[in-house]
Design an enzyme around this catalytic site. Structure first.
Site: not given
Ligand code: UD1
Ligand code: UDP
Length: 363
Positions: A211
């Site tokens: 991601h």
């Molecule tokens: C964010 C964090 C990242 C973290 C990740 C955990 C920032 C800059 N990044 O990245 O550090 O590792 O969360 O998962 O804060 N979207 C949906 N549904 C949701 C949420 C997001 O469809 O419930 C889609 C949207 O298209 C959105 C994209 O995912 O634009 C990215 O979501 P965003 O929260 O901006 O960043 P993440 O990639 O999730």
């Molecule tokens: N996780 C989850 N379901 C998923 C993917 C991840 O519960 O489908 C959990 C995972 O076990 C860990 C956390 O989400 O505890 C990690 O989050 P993510 O990878 O979104 O973010 P990051 O740690 O890279 O910021």
């Protein structure tokens, strides 16, 4: 005394679960010193499987405020959060603000607190990838420099802070994700039926997550990772982050046959999937550590990691996004003999709550 917790993204719900629990325990044990946690959900993650499922499964108290900011560009998202969090803080007047990790919700919560001169506690302080192209690295550095309590998971994190001139308010507390894993591991064993539902044979599949912006915003890197998956013999389960799904769908990238794409799963199913996978392939920060704690070899699809101790231990290999490198690492991974304890003893949450309370002796 009142602490406002600001959260909004999946890993923050998981990190906050043991800490909220520790606040409740403290409250029950210290009725002479009432402590209240006010939870502010920015709305950064909003799909049921990215947010609500964690509150249900991990018994996290329902947020007092849902700010509903949702997705957007970095500036727009962070700006809207900052504005709305400030309004809540002005209304609630907390004694301290608590933020987790390195997302835009973390930065917005930190800035809102700092501008109002409310003491800020940062859980996961001091982590660095030294790659300023990562949005998370910018967030971490800025948040650490306005925090008054820096709650670190490792000595390496403390050393990074010292290099940047931050020594006051720095504490080694361990990693709250270790607390979460030890709190919920048995429940995952008894409650998750994900293997039956997906028809998976335990020990005979790989688990992947992708991601990170660096892998999803660069179609070549994402295509290269998918092509590496296509060269492997075992089934690969891929709980697909909505960000990555959006890119795969819009660019019509080919997902190889052996990749089983599923929606993001709840924490209990995720632990169950991790525990029984032969190997984990990921660009997630949290999952690299969970792989280590569970004794599952991990191949990290990034060029650097904040969790350097897992690499030094031999249980995690950094391979980036080049297909040949990914395939080679998976085929030749040698499982180390030993697995020293890393990132604390699973009691970080207790220390975090104690430190938050001790730092406000007059309230
Ligand atoms: C964010 C964090 C990242 C973290 C990740 C955990 C920032 C800059 N990044 O990245 O550090 O590792 O969360 O998962 O804060 N979207 C949906 N549904 C949701 C949420 C997001 O469809 O419930 C889609 C949207 O298209 C959105 C994209 O995912 O634009 C990215 O979501 P965003 O929260 O901006 O960043 P993440 O990639 O999730
Ligand atoms: N996780 C989850 N379901 C998923 C993917 C991840 O519960 O489908 C959990 C995972 O076990 C860990 C956390 O989400 O505890 C990690 O989050 P993510 O990878 O979104 O973010 P990051 O740690 O890279 O910021």
């Amino acid at each position: 005394m009142k602490i406002a917790t600001v959260l909004g993204a999946r890993p923050q719900f998981i990190k906050a679960a043991p800490v909220s629990r520790a606040f409740q325990t403290y409250r029950a044990d210290h009725q002479d010193r009432p402590v209240r946690e006010v939870i502010i959900h920015t709305g950064q993650h909003y799909d049921d499987e990215m947010s609500a499922v964690f509150f249900r499964e991990m018994s996290i108290p329902e947020p007092h405020y849902h700010l509903g900011v949702a997705s957007g560009s970095h500036g727009r998202q962070t700006g809207q959060m900052l504005q709305r969090i400030e309004e809540v803080l002005l209304h609630e007047k907390p004694d301290g603000v608590l933020v987790y990790g390195d997302t835009n919700s973390t930065l917005a919560g930190a800035l809102a607190a700092a501008k109002l001169n409310i003491p800020l506690a940062h859980v996961e302080a001091g982590l660095r990838s030294f790659n300023r192209l990562m949005p998370e690295e910018i967030n971490r550095v800025l948040v650490d420099h306005v925090s008054s309590l820096l709650l670190c998971p490792s000595q390496v994190a403390i050393d990074h802070l010292r290099t940047e001139g931050i020594t006051a308010g720095v504490h080694l507390v361990g990693d709250v994700m270790a607390d979460a894993l030890s709190l919920f591991s048995a429940l995952a064993d008894s409650c998750s039926d994900i293997h039956e539902r997906l028809g998976l044979v335990k020990g005979a599949y790989l688990l992947a997550t992708v991601h990170r912006a660096e892998n999803t915003d660069d179609p070549e890197r994402l295509a290269s990772i998918l092509s590496a998956f296509g060269r492997l013999d075992e089934p690969i389960v891929l709980p697909l982050h909505p960000r990555t799904k959006k890119v795969i769908d819009s660019l019509k990238l080919t997902v190889p046959r052996q990749v089983r794409v599923i929606k993001p799963v709840g924490y209990l199913d995720m632990i169950a999937l991790e525990k029984s996978s032969r190997m984990i392939l990921t660009d997630s920060g949290g999952i690299q550590k969970e792989a280590y704690w569970l004794g599952v070899p991990c191949v990290t699809l990034r060029d650097e990691t904040e969790w350097v101790e897992t690499i030094e231990s031999g249980w995690n290999q950094l391979v980036g996004a080049e297909a040949d490198k990914i395939v080679r690492a998976i085929r030749s991974f040698a499982r180390p003999e030993s697995r020293p304890g890393l990132y604390g003893d699973g009691r970080a949450a207790e220390r975090i709550v104690d430190l938050c309370i001790q730092s406000h002796p007059s309230t």
